[in-house]
Design an enzyme around this catalytic site. Sequence first.
Site, PDB file in Angstrom:
ATOM      1  N   LYS A  38      43.824  35.731  12.117  1.00  0.00           N
ATOM      2  CA  LYS A  38      44.652  36.397  11.091  1.00  0.00           C
ATOM      3  C   LYS A  38      45.803  36.860  12.106  1.00  0.00           C
ATOM      4  O   LYS A  38      45.628  37.436  13.046  1.00  0.00           O
ATOM      5  CB  LYS A  38      43.684  37.823  10.782  1.00  0.00           C
ATOM      6  N   LYS A  55      42.522  38.917  15.822  1.00  0.00           N
ATOM      7  CA  LYS A  55      43.557  39.130  14.918  1.00  0.00           C
ATOM      8  C   LYS A  55      44.657  39.841  15.973  1.00  0.00           C
ATOM      9  O   LYS A  55      44.672  40.517  16.846  1.00  0.00           O
ATOM     10  CB  LYS A  55      42.912  40.594  14.175  1.00  0.00           C
TER      11      LYS A  55
HETATM   12  C1  PBG Z   1      43.491  46.905   8.546  1.00  0.00           C
HETATM   13  C2  PBG Z   1      43.934  45.842   7.923  1.00  0.00           C
HETATM   14  C3  PBG Z   1      44.963  45.273   7.922  1.00  0.00           C
HETATM   15  C4  PBG Z   1      45.095  44.006   7.559  1.00  0.00           C
HETATM   16  C5  PBG Z   1      43.924  43.823   6.879  1.00  0.00           C
HETATM   17  N1  PBG Z   1      42.945  44.843   7.319  1.00  0.00           N
HETATM   18  C6  PBG Z   1      46.412  45.669   8.532  1.00  0.00           C
HETATM   19  C7  PBG Z   1      46.656  46.080   9.832  1.00  0.00           C
HETATM   20  O1  PBG Z   1      46.045  45.908  10.577  1.00  0.00           O
HETATM   21  O2  PBG Z   1      47.788  46.858   9.811  1.00  0.00           O
HETATM   22  C8  PBG Z   1      46.375  43.180   7.057  1.00  0.00           C
HETATM   23  C9  PBG Z   1      46.364  42.504   5.715  1.00  0.00           C
HETATM   24  C10 PBG Z   1      47.700  41.841   5.258  1.00  0.00           C
HETATM   25  O3  PBG Z   1      48.681  41.904   5.922  1.00  0.00           O
HETATM   26  O4  PBG Z   1      47.689  41.195   4.195  1.00  0.00           O
HETATM   27  N2  PBG Z   1      42.963  47.004   9.877  1.00  0.00           N
HETATM   28 ZN    ZN Z   2      42.926  49.091  10.531  1.00  0.00          ZN
END
Ligand code: PBG
Ligand code: ZN
Length: 327
Positions: free
Chosen positions: A247, A194
């Site tokens: 992601k 991620k």
């Molecule tokens: C939380 C999380 C995030 C997303 C999913 N879980 C955001 C982040 O890391 O700020 C992003 C999902 C999206 O942008 O659709 N950790």
């Molecule tokens: Zn988070």
Amino acid sequence: MFQRFRRTRLNKHLRALVRETTVNVDDFIYPLFIRPGKGIKTEVASMPGVFQMSIDEILKECEELKKLGIYSIILFGIPDVKDSIGSDSLCEHGIIASSVRTIKETHPDMFIVTDLCFCEYTDHGHCGIIDEESQTVNNDATLEISAKQAIIHAKAGVDMIAPSGMMDGIIETLRETLDTAGYENLPIMAYSTKFASGYYGPFRDVAESVPSFGDRSTYQMDPANRREAISESVSDELQGADILMVKPALAYLDLVREIKDNTSLPMAVYNVSGEYAMLKIAGQNDLIDYDRVVMETMISFKRAGADIIISYHAKEVAKMLQRKTLV
Ligand code: PBG
Ligand code: ZN
């Protein structure tokens, strides 16, 4: 100069027969945002078609999803009260635990995944406990409360947990915790690779989780790093993850393929909020043929190696598949 390539493109049935990649409704997990209350269904300004909903509206939404053939959802909770450790997420009556119970009672046939993190529950908006001295997230303190959150989700009856905080050692910690507590059969979908991404902008609006200071680059990955991206997913496979994830999706399809080739677990992509917003807004302004571009995008995920697609487009894709257009 007649080569073989055009011969198989001249008839639509033959095109279907030789098609290498397909998108199916059961490839999808649909994200839902739940907040306390009743009768709430608020559209997110930056994501037309995406709503924050109270549990009664979520139950209706599940009904609609099932009609479309979508049985898998991933839940994000937005509590009324936030504090420094995200207490709502650690409590059996918190927004996620109570929602999982209610959805399971009404829709036992839904497959419920919970996002396991703290950013939606903390007043500072970071994905864990803040270390006073370094002013960044403390890895091991966050592992401890993540284990607590996992047990809360498990007890509520979730079908799969998805830790998204990018803490080192999270998968090993959660696997051990779940096994010890008797939840050996509860799978873990790791947000294994991620990135610290600008594409999460609209999500932070809907989840009300913008960090109040700093950013997430001390725990999420640098978009520039390819070898590290592969190592992160390989590490989560070794720690006992059941499903891996990349992601965001679109800007990282090279890594979807490389991770697929370097691991043997099923792979998910998270087609994130900013990616959704770009297509949605362009479509609404007639700049692109929305349905066609969405389907082309979904195919690109599958072609890159994804088995599972987490996407805000899922309902629209299901409708396209039902109409049998564009496939
Ligand atoms: C939380 C999380 C995030 C997303 C999913 N879980 C955001 C982040 O890391 O700020 C992003 C999902 C999206 O942008 O659709 N950790
Ligand atoms: Zn988070």
